[in-house]
Design a protein around this motif. Structure first.
Motif, mmCIF file in Angstrom:
data_model
loop_
_atom_site.group_PDB
_atom_site.id
_atom_site.type_symbol
_atom_site.label_atom_id
_atom_site.label_comp_id
_atom_site.label_asym_id
_atom_site.label_seq_id
_atom_site.Cartn_x
_atom_site.Cartn_y
_atom_site.Cartn_z
ATOM 1 N N ALA A 195 0.819 -1.219 0.000
ATOM 2 C CA ALA A 195 0.000 0.000 0.000
ATOM 3 C C ALA A 195 0.848 1.261 0.000
ATOM 4 N N PHE A 196 2.039 1.197 0.588
ATOM 5 C CA PHE A 196 2.913 2.374 0.686
ATOM 6 C C PHE A 196 3.321 2.920 -0.679
ATOM 7 N N ALA A 197 3.181 2.116 -1.725
ATOM 8 C CA ALA A 197 3.643 2.519 -3.058
ATOM 9 C C ALA A 197 2.632 3.367 -3.813
ATOM 10 N N TYR A 198 1.452 3.588 -3.233
ATOM 11 C CA TYR A 198 0.379 4.271 -3.963
ATOM 12 C C TYR A 198 -0.045 5.557 -3.260
ATOM 13 N N SER A 199 -0.330 6.586 -4.059
ATOM 14 C CA SER A 199 -0.813 7.839 -3.479
ATOM 15 C C SER A 199 -2.237 8.164 -3.915
ATOM 16 N N HIS A 200 -2.843 7.312 -4.754
ATOM 17 C CA HIS A 200 -4.240 7.505 -5.171
ATOM 18 C C HIS A 200 -4.432 8.860 -5.863
ATOM 19 N N ASN A 243 -3.169 5.643 5.063
ATOM 20 C CA ASN A 243 -2.176 5.428 4.019
ATOM 21 C C ASN A 243 -1.995 6.674 3.160
ATOM 22 N N LEU A 244 -3.085 7.363 2.856
ATOM 23 C CA LEU A 244 -2.970 8.570 2.044
ATOM 24 C C LEU A 244 -2.376 9.730 2.840
ATOM 25 N N VAL A 245 -2.657 9.798 4.116
ATOM 26 C CA VAL A 245 -2.005 10.811 4.951
ATOM 27 C C VAL A 245 -0.499 10.548 4.993
ATOM 28 N N SER A 246 -0.120 9.295 5.105
ATOM 29 C CA SER A 246 1.301 8.951 5.080
ATOM 30 C C SER A 246 1.938 9.363 3.757
ATOM 31 N N ALA A 247 1.223 9.153 2.649
ATOM 32 C CA ALA A 247 1.740 9.575 1.343
ATOM 33 C C ALA A 247 1.925 11.089 1.304
ATOM 34 N N ALA A 248 0.959 11.824 1.864
ATOM 35 C CA ALA A 248 1.052 13.283 1.880
ATOM 36 C C ALA A 248 2.239 13.757 2.711
ATOM 37 N N VAL A 249 2.513 13.073 3.810
ATOM 38 C CA VAL A 249 3.677 13.422 4.631
ATOM 39 C C VAL A 249 4.961 13.187 3.840
ATOM 40 N N ARG A 250 5.042 12.073 3.142
ATOM 41 C CA ARG A 250 6.244 11.763 2.373
ATOM 42 C C ARG A 250 6.421 12.717 1.191
ATOM 43 N N LEU A 251 5.318 13.232 0.667
ATOM 44 C CA LEU A 251 5.401 14.212 -0.417
ATOM 45 C C LEU A 251 5.795 15.594 0.083
ATOM 46 N N LEU A 300 -5.791 10.095 -13.503
ATOM 47 C CA LEU A 300 -5.496 10.027 -14.943
ATOM 48 C C LEU A 300 -4.234 10.803 -15.286
ATOM 49 N N ARG A 301 -4.077 11.972 -14.699
ATOM 50 C CA ARG A 301 -2.908 12.806 -15.005
ATOM 51 C C ARG A 301 -1.617 12.192 -14.437
ATOM 52 N N HIS A 302 -1.746 11.488 -13.337
ATOM 53 C CA HIS A 302 -0.556 10.891 -12.732
ATOM 54 C C HIS A 302 0.069 9.838 -13.654
ATOM 55 N N GLU A 303 -0.729 9.225 -14.506
ATOM 56 C CA GLU A 303 -0.219 8.193 -15.410
ATOM 57 C C GLU A 303 0.908 8.720 -16.300
ATOM 58 N N THR A 304 0.873 10.007 -16.598
ATOM 59 C CA THR A 304 1.885 10.595 -17.482
ATOM 60 C C THR A 304 2.746 11.628 -16.768
ATOM 61 N N GLN A 305 2.676 11.668 -15.442
ATOM 62 C CA GLN A 305 3.506 12.606 -14.689
ATOM 63 C C GLN A 305 4.972 12.227 -14.862
ATOM 64 N N TYR A 306 5.813 13.203 -15.170
ATOM 65 C CA TYR A 306 7.194 12.905 -15.547
ATOM 66 C C TYR A 306 8.019 12.382 -14.374
ATOM 67 N N SER A 307 8.004 13.114 -13.273
ATOM 68 C CA SER A 307 8.800 12.744 -12.106
ATOM 69 C C SER A 307 7.859 12.367 -10.968
ATOM 70 N N ARG A 308 8.023 11.166 -10.424
ATOM 71 C CA ARG A 308 7.087 10.743 -9.387
ATOM 72 C C ARG A 308 7.718 9.723 -8.455
ATOM 73 N N LEU A 309 7.162 9.662 -7.237
ATOM 74 C CA LEU A 309 7.600 8.728 -6.217
ATOM 75 C C LEU A 309 6.696 7.508 -6.131
ATOM 76 N N PHE A 310 5.429 7.673 -6.489
ATOM 77 C CA PHE A 310 4.421 6.662 -6.265
ATOM 78 C C PHE A 310 3.934 6.024 -7.561
ATOM 79 N N ARG A 311 3.336 4.850 -7.434
ATOM 80 C CA ARG A 311 2.817 4.125 -8.598
ATOM 81 C C ARG A 311 1.451 4.645 -9.028
ATOM 82 N N SER A 312 0.790 5.400 -8.175
ATOM 83 C CA SER A 312 -0.505 5.975 -8.557
ATOM 84 C C SER A 312 -0.661 7.347 -7.900
#
Length: 224
Positions: A19-24, A158-166, A212-224
């Motif tokens: 779950a840690f790999a996704y930011s939704h 999980n999403l709050v954790s993603a926001a902290v990491r971002l 949808l936009r994340h699918e083509t985001q150039y630089s990213r940490l997460f799979r979604s």
């Protein structure tokens, strides 16, 4: 055995579903400027709870849970198929089936129960995450209200954790956001408990666009 013990284990960051790999979609929303502080994160996640993806996931969870309890393979198949159809982007589908399939594999190995073993007889395709957890929960005779509340809290955490990491917020603000969302999670779980598939639907359009936009985001940490 207390109902909360398996739920706490299954829905903890240590359970091997990735779950840690996704930011939704939060990663794109942060880059676009939609998320910039605790208030904007609270509003974004609150929309998912009340009329977005979590709203639907909780209804799907409850429907799958009831189908297992009733030994209704046809109903379970309908829920499992619909759960995949509602994943409205490539990444949303990846997020739910990767976690769902991993959850089924982990539960088979460590928390076996007959409904998990019998799942392929009803549905032999990829398994959405809320359906997978619901099948295991019903198979272990856990109470549905506690399951829905814990699943919802794990989603938000999980999403709050993603926001902290971002870097959207710090850890203390993350806990404040989570605590502020608890009343909404109680209400969403209570509503889902008696809901049917006819109650599915949502209008968190900005979140869908972010995915949808994340699918083509150039630089990213997460799979979604």
């Amino acid at each position: 055995m207390s109902a909360h013990l398996p739920l706490m284990i299954w829905l903890s960051p240590s359970f091997p579903v990735g779950a840690f790999a996704y930011s939704h979609g939060l990663e794109w929303a942060f880059e676009a400027g939609d998320l910039h502080d605790a208030d904007s994160l609270h509003d974004w996640l609150g929309a998912l709870v009340t009329h977005g993806s979590l709203h639907n996931d909780l209804i799907l969870f409850a429907a799958a849970f009831r189908a297992v309890r009733a030994a209704d393979g046809a109903a379970l198949r309908e829920v499992a198929e619909l759960a995949l159809a509602l994943a409205n982007s490539t990444e949303r589908r990846l997020e739910t089936v990767t976690q769902g399939n991993a959850f089924v594999a982990a539960v088979k190995a460590s928390w076996p129960c007959r409904p998990i073993d019998d799942l392929p007889a009803a549905w032999d395709g990829e398994v959405a995450y809320p359906v997978a957890v619901a099948v295991a929960a019903a198979g272990h005779d856990l109470p549905l209200p506690a399951c829905l509340e814990t699943y919802g809290l794990a989603f938000v955490a999980n999403l709050v954790s993603a926001a902290v990491r971002l870097g959207v917020i710090g850890q203390t603000d993350g806990q404040k956001v989570t605590a502020a969302l608890v009343p909404g999670l109680h209400a969403a779980a209570a509503g889902a408990e008696g809901a049917t598939l006819d109650d599915l639907g949502g209008c968190a359009l900005r979140s869908d666009i972010a995915s949808l936009r994340h699918e083509t985001q150039y630089s990213r940490l997460f799979r979604s």
